[in-house]
Design an enzyme around this catalytic site. Sequence first.
Site, short mmCIF file in Angstrom:
data_model
loop_
_atom_site.label_atom_id
_atom_site.label_comp_id
_atom_site.label_asym_id
_atom_site.label_seq_id
_atom_site.Cartn_x
_atom_site.Cartn_y
_atom_site.Cartn_z
N GLU A 89 0.86 -1.24 0.12
CA GLU A 89 -0.12 -0.03 -0.04
C GLU A 89 0.79 1.47 -0.01
O GLU A 89 1.96 1.24 0.48
CB GLU A 89 -0.93 0.01 1.28
CG GLU A 89 -2.04 -1.03 1.00
CD GLU A 89 -3.12 -0.87 2.03
OE1 GLU A 89 -4.07 -1.25 1.77
OE2 GLU A 89 -3.11 -0.80 3.21
N CYS A 102 3.43 8.50 1.02
CA CYS A 102 3.89 7.68 2.17
C CYS A 102 4.00 6.32 1.35
O CYS A 102 3.18 5.66 0.98
CB CYS A 102 2.72 7.66 3.30
SG CYS A 102 3.18 6.19 4.41
N CYS A 109 6.09 -6.78 7.72
CA CYS A 109 7.29 -6.28 8.76
C CYS A 109 7.53 -7.57 9.45
O CYS A 109 6.60 -8.11 9.91
CB CYS A 109 6.76 -5.16 9.30
SG CYS A 109 8.09 -4.33 10.12
N CYS A 113 5.62 -4.77 16.28
CA CYS A 113 5.34 -3.81 17.18
C CYS A 113 3.89 -4.03 17.70
O CYS A 113 3.03 -4.13 16.80
CB CYS A 113 5.48 -2.31 16.66
SG CYS A 113 7.21 -1.99 16.07
N CYS A 116 0.72 -1.97 15.83
CA CYS A 116 0.39 -1.75 14.46
C CYS A 116 0.04 -3.05 13.86
O CYS A 116 0.24 -4.07 14.15
CB CYS A 116 2.07 -1.33 14.14
SG CYS A 116 2.28 -1.45 12.28
N CYS A 336 -2.00 6.14 9.73
CA CYS A 336 -0.59 5.43 10.39
C CYS A 336 -1.15 3.98 11.08
O CYS A 336 -1.85 4.10 11.58
CB CYS A 336 0.03 6.33 11.47
SG CYS A 336 0.38 8.15 10.76
N1 SAH Z 1 8.90 0.72 10.51
C1 SAH Z 1 9.21 2.01 10.42
C2 SAH Z 1 8.14 2.70 9.43
C3 SAH Z 1 6.91 2.32 9.71
S1 SAH Z 1 6.14 4.11 9.92
C4 SAH Z 1 8.76 2.74 11.73
O1 SAH Z 1 8.41 1.84 12.76
O2 SAH Z 1 9.18 3.95 11.93
C5 SAH Z 1 4.74 4.11 10.52
C6 SAH Z 1 4.55 4.94 11.76
O3 SAH Z 1 3.05 4.63 12.05
C7 SAH Z 1 5.36 4.51 12.94
O4 SAH Z 1 5.82 5.66 13.69
C8 SAH Z 1 4.51 3.64 13.64
O5 SAH Z 1 4.95 3.56 15.08
C9 SAH Z 1 3.10 4.44 13.53
N2 SAH Z 1 2.06 3.59 14.00
C10 SAH Z 1 2.11 2.07 13.67
N3 SAH Z 1 0.77 1.52 14.08
C11 SAH Z 1 -0.15 2.75 14.55
C12 SAH Z 1 -1.28 2.80 14.66
N4 SAH Z 1 -2.07 1.74 14.99
N5 SAH Z 1 -1.69 3.94 15.19
C13 SAH Z 1 -0.85 4.89 14.94
N6 SAH Z 1 0.35 4.88 14.54
C14 SAH Z 1 0.95 3.83 14.38
#
Ligand code: SAH
Length: 364
Positions: A89, A102, A109, A113, A116, A336
């Site tokens: 995406e 983006c 991944c 986390c 996420c 995000c």
């Molecule tokens: N792996 C990299 C790139 C992904 S960025 C990283 O971790 O930075 C995606 C961003 O969205 C990151 O800051 C991540 O922590 C945030 N994110 C992930 N899941 C989310 C959620 N459910 N709500 C809000 N932000 C989220």
Amino acid sequence: MNLLGLDRTGLERFFAEHGEKPFRARQLLQWIHQRGVADFADMTDLSLKLREQLVSEASVLAPEVLREQISGDGTIKWLMAVSGGNAVETVYIPEAGRGTLCISSQIGCMLNCTFCSTATQGFSRNLSSDEIVGQVWRAARRIEALHGEDRRITNVVFMGMGEPMLNLDAVRPSLSLLRDDLAYGLAARRVTISTAGVVPGIDGMADGDEFALAVSLHAAENELRSRLVPLNRKYPVEELIEACKRFVRARARRSVTFEYTMIDGVNDRPEHARALVRRLSCLPSKINLIPFNPFPGTPFHCSSDDAIFRFQEITRAAGLITTIRKTRGDDIDAACGQLVGKLLSPNQRRVIVQQQLARQAVAS
Ligand code: SAH
């Protein structure tokens, strides 16, 4: 050979191997990335012989759009097909005076986390540089088709699916194309690489690689951060902050941005804000608070507006620049942490495989 993912050095090498002058690389960059031409036959300032040779030996193949969704707020999300029946995406976020794309760097991944949604789909593989740059190439064509010259891509963030710092072999040539004046020509501050904290990745970017660094911190103390970002067990906060300092020093970059997803009752209390202030006191930093975006099956909730504003106030009072990220495109699950390259149905897979075979037949 797909030329879409080759940066200037890569293209120069390609042409040297074909007994051509290096300036051919510059011509190709402009044709492919600035004029959006994928068909060598249309590249009229190349000799007929070279055009024919390129048609027979090379290609410019970008991922095909499987689905395009446009949000009420103008955000566009594409599901793009990549090889092996996979899909990633890509999201375009228009704002007054700028347009941010983006992009994804991996299929799925491996970092898991806990908040996420990309984590829920597991990890398939790294994207190649043509699949990464191909998202930009394809999005630029679609935005042009929808909006003409009115909208463009002014910023690119590696904040889609995947961890860019675990795919440096493909991310570095992609970055080089995004920055190259003959390709996308974006200033360093307009290309952001976001990492969950892969310390060797931050150090592994050469000093000459200029970009804006964003670090997904989400907690300032190791215990809590390890629960949210398991990678923290390998690279604890202290080491991560040291790597950020090295990054700023090596490039004379002004600051590092720390992303902090606001999760109700988990990391959003005043003591968490104060711990963050202490942690960042020794580094020029900006904070970007991201309201948690829910997805099916998650136990977490977004912090209240009150909690978010209070957190912002505490960090601001300590002199940090703290912004709250506006949630965009949530009606199409483009916000995000909501990106998943939805598993494809057998029928969708068949369509992609057929398309790929057809293109390969044309290319060969
Ligand atoms: N792996 C990299 C790139 C992904 S960025 C990283 O971790 O930075 C995606 C961003 O969205 C990151 O800051 C991540 O922590 C945030 N994110 C992930 N899941 C989310 C959620 N459910 N709500 C809000 N932000 C989220």
